[in-house]
Enzyme design. Structure first.
Site, PDB file in Angstrom:
ATOM      1  N   SER A  38       6.353 -12.795  49.690  1.00  0.00           N
ATOM      2  CA  SER A  38       6.125 -12.500  51.102  1.00  0.00           C
ATOM      3  C   SER A  38       7.394 -12.136  51.870  1.00  0.00           C
ATOM      4  O   SER A  38       8.464 -12.681  51.653  1.00  0.00           O
ATOM      5  CB  SER A  38       5.487 -13.709  51.773  1.00  0.00           C
ATOM      6  OG  SER A  38       5.521 -13.538  53.165  1.00  0.00           O
ATOM      7  N   LEU A  42      -3.607  -7.405  58.700  1.00  0.00           N
ATOM      8  CA  LEU A  42      -4.654  -8.395  58.956  1.00  0.00           C
ATOM      9  C   LEU A  42      -5.121  -8.241  60.398  1.00  0.00           C
ATOM     10  O   LEU A  42      -6.311  -8.261  60.697  1.00  0.00           O
ATOM     11  CB  LEU A  42      -4.115  -9.810  58.716  1.00  0.00           C
ATOM     12  CG  LEU A  42      -3.556 -10.076  57.315  1.00  0.00           C
ATOM     13  CD1 LEU A  42      -3.081 -11.519  57.194  1.00  0.00           C
ATOM     14  CD2 LEU A  42      -4.607  -9.796  56.257  1.00  0.00           C
ATOM     15  N   ARG A  92      10.223  -2.623  56.358  1.00  0.00           N
ATOM     16  CA  ARG A  92      10.061  -2.515  54.918  1.00  0.00           C
ATOM     17  C   ARG A  92      10.608  -1.219  54.330  1.00  0.00           C
ATOM     18  O   ARG A  92      11.249  -1.231  53.279  1.00  0.00           O
ATOM     19  CB  ARG A  92       8.579  -2.616  54.585  1.00  0.00           C
ATOM     20  CG  ARG A  92       8.079  -3.978  54.911  1.00  0.00           C
ATOM     21  CD  ARG A  92       6.606  -4.100  54.757  1.00  0.00           C
ATOM     22  NE  ARG A  92       6.249  -5.489  55.008  1.00  0.00           N
ATOM     23  CZ  ARG A  92       5.017  -5.952  55.015  1.00  0.00           C
ATOM     24  NH1 ARG A  92       4.004  -5.137  54.787  1.00  0.00           N
ATOM     25  NH2 ARG A  92       4.794  -7.223  55.234  1.00  0.00           N
ATOM     26  N   GLY A 152     -14.492  -5.522  56.823  1.00  0.00           N
ATOM     27  CA  GLY A 152     -15.931  -5.416  56.614  1.00  0.00           C
ATOM     28  C   GLY A 152     -16.675  -6.697  56.945  1.00  0.00           C
ATOM     29  O   GLY A 152     -17.734  -6.670  57.588  1.00  0.00           O
TER      30      GLY A 152
HETATM   31  C1  LIG Z   1      -0.106  -9.165  48.155  1.00  0.00           C
HETATM   32  C2  LIG Z   1      -0.409  -8.697  49.535  1.00  0.00           C
HETATM   33  C3  LIG Z   1      -0.008  -9.421  50.638  1.00  0.00           C
HETATM   34  C4  LIG Z   1      -0.286  -8.992  51.924  1.00  0.00           C
HETATM   35  N1  LIG Z   1       0.139  -9.743  52.976  1.00  0.00           N
HETATM   36  C5  LIG Z   1      -0.163  -9.342  54.235  1.00  0.00           C
HETATM   37  C6  LIG Z   1       0.236 -10.128  55.352  1.00  0.00           C
HETATM   38  O1  LIG Z   1       0.865 -11.179  55.212  1.00  0.00           O
HETATM   39  N2  LIG Z   1      -0.099  -9.702  56.580  1.00  0.00           N
HETATM   40  C7  LIG Z   1      -0.808  -8.556  56.786  1.00  0.00           C
HETATM   41  O2  LIG Z   1      -1.092  -8.238  57.927  1.00  0.00           O
HETATM   42  N3  LIG Z   1      -1.203  -7.805  55.739  1.00  0.00           N
HETATM   43  C8  LIG Z   1      -0.900  -8.154  54.473  1.00  0.00           C
HETATM   44  N4  LIG Z   1      -1.302  -7.384  53.410  1.00  0.00           N
HETATM   45  C9  LIG Z   1      -2.171  -6.213  53.650  1.00  0.00           C
HETATM   46  C10 LIG Z   1      -3.590  -6.656  53.891  1.00  0.00           C
HETATM   47  O3  LIG Z   1      -3.902  -7.738  53.080  1.00  0.00           O
HETATM   48  C11 LIG Z   1      -4.610  -5.572  53.618  1.00  0.00           C
HETATM   49  O4  LIG Z   1      -4.212  -4.368  54.152  1.00  0.00           O
HETATM   50  C12 LIG Z   1      -5.942  -5.924  54.239  1.00  0.00           C
HETATM   51  O5  LIG Z   1      -6.333  -7.212  53.834  1.00  0.00           O
HETATM   52  C13 LIG Z   1      -7.019  -4.925  53.897  1.00  0.00           C
HETATM   53  O6  LIG Z   1      -8.261  -5.410  54.366  1.00  0.00           O
HETATM   54  P1  LIG Z   1      -9.552  -4.532  54.312  1.00  0.00           P
HETATM   55  O7  LIG Z   1     -10.650  -5.360  54.829  1.00  0.00           O
HETATM   56  O8  LIG Z   1      -9.302  -3.224  54.950  1.00  0.00           O
HETATM   57  O9  LIG Z   1      -9.789  -4.202  52.756  1.00  0.00           O
HETATM   58  P2  LIG Z   1      -9.969  -5.141  51.467  1.00  0.00           P
HETATM   59  O10 LIG Z   1      -9.652  -6.544  51.712  1.00  0.00           O
HETATM   60  O11 LIG Z   1      -9.261  -4.428  50.375  1.00  0.00           O
HETATM   61  O12 LIG Z   1     -11.506  -5.093  51.190  1.00  0.00           O
HETATM   62  C14 LIG Z   1     -12.139  -4.006  50.622  1.00  0.00           C
HETATM   63  C15 LIG Z   1     -13.595  -4.360  50.423  1.00  0.00           C
HETATM   64  O13 LIG Z   1     -14.301  -3.197  50.074  1.00  0.00           O
HETATM   65  C16 LIG Z   1     -15.090  -3.410  48.939  1.00  0.00           C
HETATM   66  N5  LIG Z   1     -15.221  -2.099  48.300  1.00  0.00           N
HETATM   67  C17 LIG Z   1     -14.258  -1.164  48.052  1.00  0.00           C
HETATM   68  N6  LIG Z   1     -14.798  -0.070  47.509  1.00  0.00           N
HETATM   69  C18 LIG Z   1     -16.121  -0.300  47.402  1.00  0.00           C
HETATM   70  C19 LIG Z   1     -17.212   0.460  46.908  1.00  0.00           C
HETATM   71  N7  LIG Z   1     -17.046   1.671  46.421  1.00  0.00           N
HETATM   72  N8  LIG Z   1     -18.436  -0.107  46.930  1.00  0.00           N
HETATM   73  C20 LIG Z   1     -18.629  -1.363  47.420  1.00  0.00           C
HETATM   74  N9  LIG Z   1     -17.632  -2.114  47.915  1.00  0.00           N
HETATM   75  C21 LIG Z   1     -16.399  -1.583  47.906  1.00  0.00           C
HETATM   76  C22 LIG Z   1     -14.376  -4.472  48.172  1.00  0.00           C
HETATM   77  O14 LIG Z   1     -15.267  -5.131  47.317  1.00  0.00           O
HETATM   78  C23 LIG Z   1     -13.874  -5.348  49.310  1.00  0.00           C
HETATM   79  O15 LIG Z   1     -14.915  -6.197  49.729  1.00  0.00           O
HETATM   80  C24 LIG Z   1      -1.003  -7.798  52.117  1.00  0.00           C
HETATM   81  C25 LIG Z   1      -1.409  -7.059  51.020  1.00  0.00           C
HETATM   82  C26 LIG Z   1      -1.092  -7.478  49.741  1.00  0.00           C
HETATM   83  C27 LIG Z   1      -1.461  -6.612  48.580  1.00  0.00           C
END
Ligand SMILES: Cc1cc2nc3c(=O)[nH]c(=O)nc-3n(C[C@H](O)[C@H](O)[C@H](O)COP(=O)(O)OP(=O)(O)OC[C@H]3O[C@@H](n4cnc5c(N)ncnc54)[C@H](O)[C@@H]3O)c2cc1C
Ligand code: SF4
Ligand code: FES
Lengths: 665, 247
Positions: free
Chosen positions: A284, A469, A337, A45
């Site tokens: 990790s 990411l 995984r 986002g």
């Molecule tokens: C511990 C951990 C380690 C990880 N390590 C890795 C890694 O090393 N490499 C890799 O590639 N991936 C990794 N991942 C996966 C990766 O981090 C996530 O899949 C990715 O960051 C998701 O990004 P996103 O922007 O889609 O969502 P998110 O980062 O989850 O963001 C969601 C956003 O939506 C907002 N939101 C949600 N619902 C609403 C709503 N109803 N109203 C308003 N706002 C809302 C939240 O506030 C937030 O801003 C890891 C995940 C975890 C849990």
């Protein structure tokens, strides 16, 4: 319903370039007149909102967090993939594409995955330019490491905090657009509904979490980047606030939920320590570069360890089963995984677990410490180093590579992983499923887009490490800024959308009624207790392995729990105030429906693939058995109010890779 | 273990706050926040309003959790956020005082939740490199000295929690602001806008009502990410230079 992926014509390698070059454009003076809502400011986002702002659109961005910098993306540890081939080890866009298709167990769309691999290289350039402090070699060039399921080194990283650094980069770009007035940021605003006008997504209903007031926000289109739904399992590695509601509200308005049963269970997490446990912590995947996974060979030893009568160090080499190295010699500890998680389950099902509950295996660094110690001693010219010296030098190297992860482990468990092996167990981590989108990242509702973990698009039935990411940032920086034009170029004559139309007023009323109902129920059970119960049902019947009987039982249990929730949930306080319990309640209510759809999808898919493992479909050597003949499709679910979700299918065509049994042996 | 909690309760920003006492049963393997979950389950079961506190990642990286525990932001352990603190740091019979971060620029929202949007405003004043998507050169086109990248990282590790402000008797945000400035300054890409960045961010910091730094050093001690204090000295030097350089 016919699902059209809108995949452009042309050869795989040229599709994106050609399409991009021939797309409809929106002229700068028109961009200024077009409003775009972006919900979610995680990696997907924040990158989308800032880039759309740079292009000239009027962006309104929303997050339920108090700042974009707190999104769940911040927690990603290990790294981000890119087909840069800086290591000259044979990497290429095609190879990243191929690895991702294979890693996803041949259940993703070729065209999307290839585009992802193409965009990967630009992401690194962009992040470096923003000031992301990636790890560097002595010569000043970018460093890489390996992740599971691949045989090249293509993962870029910033110590164990890659997600943090990438998000801070995206957040800083977003902050710049906010300062320039191109993005209007709404922190602490939760989207509770999407508003459809004449068949197009034209806005959202939000609740200002500080005041509790409902607001109506209108725009020419809506982009959801709201993350994954792993928390339907209650215990997961996701941040506490991660939830499905934004996507689920879209489904309730007619969007489709694709492949909901594809859940990633991550093999290396800290085991559950008690009933009070609120979340699970990931260690990790990068640790599997140097850590060796094992359990005792003999059941007696395992029992003694579980009861605290023996320690890992007391077991001789021949009494240990390095089961990944034994079963998968080609990839060893670096298998993907899903494979690693299932192997851990097999070992602990046999009774060979190494923690009190029996649900844990070792991740051991002793061999790496010794190896690094010896080589450092050699480089430093120390002849005949003592074993204490070797250990010290080796621990230094390991600490440089994984220091913060080791620290984190020690903080949580109170045990020192330099001295005794870590104990790990699989945990829910990521959801490959998500809103169905076409090649433009548009859902089946025109003007409603989904990015990042919230969509289903690129990872098939299993995601490779360091690819989320990459996908979130590719979607936000390099895909949506182009593809949104396909929709908006037809909207340049549409005046500003009013938020006072009957559609907005009805949506607001319905939302208000939902919130009132939650408070008025005034039952006897806390939201938390319902969430915990739901999580247990999900884990038991729709977790690491599934079978038809269990799934049928699980569906019934969720339906009952949902009824109980409606009658007996207790939410304190009032709607119009800062009320975290009410926030939780709306999210759990949606999880209670989503959980059922996940189970239905799992029941419908009579095969094992990636993260979806059906006990009925295994090969003679215990590996997952796909059924390409019947199941090479995306299952996209429609929620019907009569309580019977319906599945729609998008056939997957493989024109460039041959469907093979995935083997890491 | 049996604990007595002395928790700050405040309905909203305008209401008067006060301490409330609770007795609860905890286990040593619980995290501090899980202990608060147990407390809240108990309060909810009595049909009362639970203690509001901010949290999300529960692994020390999002910077959400913010509370002062027995007088110290994030509790007694060095390099540890509240969510990483575990109950093995306490013993049965202890009384634990829990308060929100207190600072003029962080008004209380409810109970232990405070408003830290002033930090976002400081970043918006210049905590970025002005580059649009798609303009970047190849990632390896500009080599970066390994130590510089590592130093930049040390500053970039800030999680924006605000403990430094809460710890400071003057409520100063110097550690937070200087960490961002030095993170970017250490990298060739960030050097170009350094002077204006320093001026604008410091100006915004003052505008938000954060106090002046009088070298107490409490920020560095309480910072859960152990952001080095020398960031502040470096920022002060840069500020002087930026004031005397023409653009
Ligand atoms: C511990 C951990 C380690 C990880 N390590 C890795 C890694 O090393 N490499 C890799 O590639 N991936 C990794 N991942 C996966 C990766 O981090 C996530 O899949 C990715 O960051 C998701 O990004 P996103 O922007 O889609 O969502 P998110 O980062 O989850 O963001 C969601 C956003 O939506 C907002 N939101 C949600 N619902 C609403 C709503 N109803 N109203 C308003 N706002 C809302 C939240 O506030 C937030 O801003 C890891 C995940 C975890 C849990
Ligand atoms: S400098 Fe330290 S204490 Fe201050 S906000 Fe950053 S991480 Fe928190
Ligand atoms: S909850 Fe994220 S740092 Fe504590």
């Amino acid at each position: 319903m016919k699902l059209d992926s809108k995949t452009p014509e042309g050869s795989l390698a040229e599709k994106w370039t050609k399409y991009r070059g021939s797309m409809n454009l929106v002229a700068p003076n028109n961009k200024r007149r077009l409003d775009v809502i972006v919900v979610g400011t995680g990696l997907a986002g924040a990158s989308a909102a800032s880039t759309l702002g740079e292009l000239g659109y009027n962006v309104k961005a929303f997050t339920f967090h108090d700042s974009p910098r707190r999104a769940h993306s911040i927690a990603a540890q290990g790294g981000i993939n890119a087909a840069k081939n800086y290591q000259n080890d044979g990497d290429s866009i095609y190879r990243l594409f191929y690895d991702t298709i294979k890693g996803g167990d041949y259940r993703s769309r070729e065209s999307n995955v290839h585009r992802l691999a193409e965009c990967s290289t630009e992401i690194i350039d962009q992040a470096v330019a923003q000031g992301v402090p990636f790890a560097r070699e002595y010569g000043g060039l970018l460093a890489n490491r390996s992740f599971g399921g691949v045989q090249v080194s293509r993962t870029f990283y910033a110590r164990g905090q890659t997600g943090q650094q990438l998000l801070i980069g995206a957040y800083s770009g977003l902050s710049r657009q906010i300062a320039l007035g191109k993005v209007k940021m709404h922190n602490r605003h939760e989207m509770l509904d999407v508003v459809i006008v004449d068949g197009k997504a034209r806005g959202i209903i939000t609740r200002n979490l500080l005041t509790g007031k409902l607001e109506k926000h209108a725009a020419h289109c809506v982009v959801l980047a709201t993350g994954g739904y792993g928390n339907v399992f209650y215990l997961s590695t996701n941040a506490m606030g991660s939830n499905v509601s934004a996507a689920w509200r879209a489904v309730k308005k007619g969007a489709l939920m694709a492949n909901p049963c594809y859940t990633q269970i991550h093999p290396t997490c800290i085991p559950v320590s008690g009933e009070y446990q609120s979340k699970l912590t990931l260690m990790s995947e990068s640790l599997r570069n140097d850590g060796r996974v094992w359990v005792p060979n003999k059941l007696d030893d395992a029992k003694a360890i579980q009861q605290g009568q023996k320690t890992a160090q007391e077991l001789k080499e021949e009494d240990r089963d390095y089961y990944l190295e034994r079963r998968y010699p080609a990839f060893g500890n670096l298998v993907p995984r899903d494979v690693a998680s299932r192997a851990a389950k097999t070992a602990t099902d046999e009774g060979k677990g190494v923690v009190k509950t029996g649900l844990g295996v070792y991740l051991d660094f002793a061999a790496a410490i010794e190896r690094y110690g010896k080589s450092t001693a050699h480089t430093k010219g120390i002849s005949n180093p003592s074993s204490a010296q070797i250990k010290e030098l080796g621990e230094e190297v390991v600490s440089q590579k994984y220091g913060n992860l080791f620290q984190m482990y020690e903080k949580i468990t109170g045990e020192n992983p330099y001295k005794s092996p870590m104990k790990i167990y699989p945990a829910v981590h990521y959801t490959m499923g998500g809103l169905w989108v076409d090649y433009n990242l548009e859902t089946n509702i025109p003007g409603l887009f989904a990015l990042g973990e919230a969509n289903f698009s690129d990872h098939g039935a299993n995601r490779l490490g360091a690819s989320a990411l990459m996908q979130g940032l590719a979607d936000g920086y390099f895909v949506i800024p182009y593809t949104i034009g396909q929709f908006l170029s037809n909207e340049i004559r549409t005046p500003q959308i009013s938020n006072e139309s009957p559609e907005f007023i009805t949506a607001e009323k319905e939302t208000r009624a939902r919130l009132d109902h939650l408070i008025d129920t005034n039952g006897n059970q806390s939201v938390e207790s319902f969430h915990r119960k739901l999580g247990k049902i999900m884990w038991e019947y729709c977790g690491m392995s599934r079978n038809a009987e269990g799934l049928q039982k699980g569906i019934k249990m969720i339906q009952d729990l949902r009824e109980e929730f409606k009658k007996d949930v207790f939410v304190p306080g009032v709607v119009e105030e800062f009320n975290p319990e009410l926030e939780k309640a709306t999210r759990v209510a949606d999880f209670l429906e989503m959980g059922e759809v996940m189970m239905r999808d799992a029941l419908d898919r009579n095969e094992s693939c990636g993260g979806h493992f059906r006990e009925e479909y295994v090969s003679s050597d215990g590996e997952a058995e796909r059924n390409d003949e019947e199941y090479t499709y995306v299952a996209a679910w429609e929620w019907l109010e009569n309580g019977k979700p319906q599945v729609h299918k998008e056939e997957l065509k493989f024109e460039n890779v041959e469907l093979k049994t995935r083997s890491y042996k | 273990m049996q604990l007595t909690l002395k928790v700050w309760r405040q309905k909203n920003n305008k209401a008067e706050g006060k301490f409330e006492f609770h007795k609860i049963q905890a286990e040593e393997h619980m995290s501090f926040l899980e202990m608060l979950d147990v407390l809240n389950e108990k309060i909810v079961s009595e049909k009362k309003e639970p203690v509001a506190f901010e949290h999300d990642c529960r692994e020390g990286i999002c910077g959400s959790c913010s509370m002062v525990i027995n007088g110290r932001p994030h509790g007694p352990q060095a390099g540890t956020t509240t969510c990483q603190l575990h109950m093995r740091a306490y013993k049965s019979g202890d009384t634990i005082t829990i308060e929100p971060f207190r600072a003029t620029s962080f008004p209380v929202i409810k109970d232990l939740v405070v408003d830290r949007s002033s930090f976002d405003n400081i970043i918006q004043a210049g905590g970025y490199i002005s580059v649009n998507t798609g303009q970047a050169v190849d990632g390896n086109a500009i080599p970066v000295n390994r130590d510089d990248a590592s130093d930049a990282f040390d500053s970039a590790a800030c999680i924006g929690c605000g403990a430094c402000v809460a710890a400071c008797p003057n409520g100063s945000a110097m550690l937070f602001t200087s960490a961002k400035i030095n993170h970017l300054e250490k990298l060739p890409q960030g050097k170009i806008e350094h002077n204006t960045r320093v001026k604008n961010m410091i100006k915004q910091m003052d505008k938000e009502g954060f106090g002046k730094c009088s070298n107490v050093g409490a920020c560095g001690v309480e910072c859960p990410k152990e952001i080095p204090m020398d960031n502040i000295a470096a920022m002060n030097r840069s500020y002087l230079t930026s004031v005397f350089t023409k653009e």
